[in-house]
Write an enzyme that holds these catalytic residues in place. Structure first.
Site, PDB file in Angstrom:
ATOM      1  N   GLU A  35       0.742  -1.390  -0.035  1.00  0.00           N
ATOM      2  CA  GLU A  35       0.017  -0.199   0.063  1.00  0.00           C
ATOM      3  C   GLU A  35       0.954   1.131  -0.006  1.00  0.00           C
ATOM      4  O   GLU A  35       1.869   1.493   0.915  1.00  0.00           O
ATOM      5  CB  GLU A  35      -0.741   0.039   1.207  1.00  0.00           C
ATOM      6  N   ARG A 262       5.204 -12.085  10.127  1.00  0.00           N
ATOM      7  CA  ARG A 262       6.122 -11.068   9.735  1.00  0.00           C
ATOM      8  C   ARG A 262       7.365 -11.115  10.602  1.00  0.00           C
ATOM      9  O   ARG A 262       7.494 -11.739  11.480  1.00  0.00           O
ATOM     10  CB  ARG A 262       5.360  -9.614  10.021  1.00  0.00           C
ATOM     11  N   LYS A 272       4.673   0.445   9.701  1.00  0.00           N
ATOM     12  CA  LYS A 272       4.834   1.549   8.888  1.00  0.00           C
ATOM     13  C   LYS A 272       4.066   2.774   9.737  1.00  0.00           C
ATOM     14  O   LYS A 272       4.440   3.975   9.594  1.00  0.00           O
ATOM     15  CB  LYS A 272       3.915   1.455   7.521  1.00  0.00           C
TER      16      LYS A 272
END
Length: 559
Positions: A35, A262, A272
RNA sequence: UGGCCUAUGGUGUAAUUGGUAACACAGCUGAUUUUGGUUCAGUCGUUCAAGGUUCGAGUCCUUGUAGGCCAACCA
């Protein structure tokens, strides 16, 4: 690199199994779907290496697809940065795609769902919808609008698209199961009204599709065979499949979503949202601050693509929670730079040395090997003269036998030059040593072949000639946080664990051979560490970033 | 009180699918070295628990325990 091992990670096992049960190898296709709402970080690097690595392994195309369904957070700047970072890592995507490329197709499919009574317009405020959603342990309740007629739904959805309503007035929902044990299946929202310009479609649309409705269909449109995402999407898989089943053509590939854990790196944050806070609150100087675990920060710090790829390969891919020690990342950058970075001499903490028996107005050049790791050795000339800088830590008036460096009455080799002996320490009023007077053995010059030059002395020091040295700025970095998991400290904000000493700017002196080096060039300052030239450098003032220190077994002994 | 996922040295990841638990990092010894770097040799240390199946279990079954995720008109 040849396939050095046949051991596979669980993702590769899945692919191998699919291949074994008849999935055609030529239909393999992957994607990396960021994104564009922030910069890529080391966790993304793992995902990039996974997807593009699979592409290389199976000779399959990999798309770069921007998941740009939320114009409130997404920007072109991030698109550009992401492309730059992926390319810098050395990967080539097959096609550059955008979820926004599919807005019309998605809309058309949504209309079909409405016609099939599988989607409806809900006209309640978000609070009411949330209320009816239930909880993980309590089933939800139906929306009063759940059974609107197809005609009314079609009409309203059209008007939503046409901009007849304010943001938030209506949403389109899939009609699935308000009692599902999976909260995501309780009539998930497919579209919301957002009067916001999009970085690609501008104001063409004022309704934007949600992630779940978009992602699987985008995979399907691109005929991605295996769609890998992180573990928190595991529950989304049921929805992903449900949405696909509504539109699937059985002759086409149905993408398969699988989830991996992750990667967490110690002493930093890999999110982020949190990295954005560091940037916005001015804790760091932008997304590419060399202390940031972003790909652009690591690049600026002096990490190489190979070091990051090797790191990603070493940590592998799995489904359990993990916390990878930064020392593993540091190992990989040292390993790579040891082979690639030319050696130079630089003094960061200068102590003046005067060689009293060296002629005052003389200077000479000594030959220095650029990198002992080179297959074919190359050399450069380094100026030597009567007055030099060495590191303050390399001199002590007195020291025990374990101290291999310079002490009064002791001898040491100046790298590539002469053996010197410390005769006298000059001190200031407070007793600090400010200068050391030495004598040198003129016959001991490195490489001269004399018996004196071949004498073994225990210590070898780096140095620079004061007259010839170039003064530079050196930025030393330390971990950004003082604890391994700053964002998992009970009840505390991660910013409470910032390391106040994560940046240390000092003046250094380097040999003149670096004068024409370019931004980004890597060096090893001998006996200190790896450095590269920062983009803030100007012809007048060079700026070096310390990438990582050399392993230092003396530091441990000395403690 | 629900659902999903995961447990292998200090850390990360493997184990030819039921057959000697290994690789890397970190740590520790030593050798080499004109970088206390590199390199080389060696060393330490591992299957969450309890039952069960089996000649044999990290792997299969049962029950626990621990951790993570799930109630944005975020992705």
């Amino acid at each position: 690199m040849a396939e050095e091992t046949k051991s596979l990670n669980f993702i590769e096992h899945i692919i191998e199994d699919d291949l074994k049960t008849g999935f055609p190898k030529e239909n393999l296709r992957f994607r990396f779907p960021p994104e564009p709402n922030g910069y890529l970080h080391i966790g993304h690097a793992s995902s990039i290496c996974l997807n593009f690595g699979l592409g290389e392994k199976y000779n399959a195309p990999v798309n770069l697809r921007f998941d740009d369904t939320n114009p409130a957070k997404e920007e072109q700047e991030y698109v550009d940065a992401i492309k730059r970072d992926v390319a810098w890592l050395g990967y080539e995507w097959d096609e550059e795609r955008y979820a926004s490329d599919y807005f019309q197709q998605l809309y058309d499919w949504a209309v079909e769902l409405i016609k099939q009574r599988k989607a409806y317009v809900d006209s309640q405020p978000s609070e009411a919808i949330a209320e009816q959603k239930g909880t993980p342990t309590k089933p939800g309740t139906d929306s009063p609008y759940r059974n609107r007629s197809v005609e009314e739904n079609l009409e309203l959805f059209q008007q939503m698209k046409d901009g007849k309503f304010d943001s938030g007035a209506h949403v389109l929902r899939a009609k699935i199961d308000m009692a599902s044990s999976n909260m995501l299946m309780r009539d998930p929202i497919m579209y919301r009204i957002l009067h916001k310009a999009h970085h690609r479609t501008n104001t063409d649309w004022c309704i934007y599709p949600m992630y779940d409705w978009t992602h699987g269909e985008s995979d399907y449109i691109e005929q991605v065979s295996h769609s890998f995402c992180t573990l928190e999407f595991a529950m989304h898989r049921e929805l992903y499949n449900w949405f696909l089943e509504q539109v699937i053509d059985s002759k086409k590939v149905q993408p398969k979503q699988r989830e991996f854990a992750r990667r967490n790196l110690s002493h930093t944050v890999v999110s982020k949202r949190k990295l954005l806070r560091l940037v916005e609150e001015g804790v760091v100087n932008g997304w590419d601050d060399p202390r940031m675990p972003t790909i652009s920060g690591l690049r600026r710090r002096g990490y190489t693509p190979d070091s990051i790829k090797n790191f990603a390969h070493t940590i592998g891919i799995a489904k359990r929670d993990n916390l990878i020690d930064v020392s593993l990342l540091e190992f990989h950058v040292r390993e790579d730079l040891n082979k690639k970075a030319p050696r130079i001499m630089g003094v960061l903490n200068p102590l003046k040395v005067v060689i009293t028996n060296y002629p005052e107005d003389t200077e000479e050049y000594v030959e220095a090997e650029n990198n002992p790791e080179e297959e074919v050795p190359t050399f450069r000339e380094v100026p030597f003269s009567r007055e030099l800088y060495i590191e303050q830590e390399d001199f002590r008036e007195e020291a025990n036998r374990k101290f291999f460096r310079l002490k009064l009455g002791g001898e040491v080799r100046l790298k590539n030059a002469y053996i010197i002996k410390a005769e006298k320490a000059i001190k200031d009023d407070e007793g600090n040593v400010i200068e050391v007077h030495c004598t040198y053995d003129p016959l001991s010059k490195s490489g001269s072949g004399t018996p004196e030059s071949q004498r073994k002395v225990k210590g070898t020091l780096h140095w620079v000639s004061i007259k010839h040295a170039k003064e530079v700025e050196v930025r030393e970095y330390d971990r950004l946080f003082t604890v391994p998991e700053p964002d998992r400290q009970e009840g505390k904000d991660f910013l409470e664990f910032l390391n106040p000493d994560s940046l240390n700017v000092i003046k250094g002196y380097v040999e003149p051979s670096v004068a024409d080096a370019k931004i980004g060039d890597h060096f090893q300052f001998q006996r200190i560490g790896y450095f590269n030239i920062d983009k803030d450098s100007t012809p007048e003032k060079m700026v070096f970033n310390k990438t990582v220190g050399l392993r230092d077994s003396w530091a441990k002994i000395d403690k």
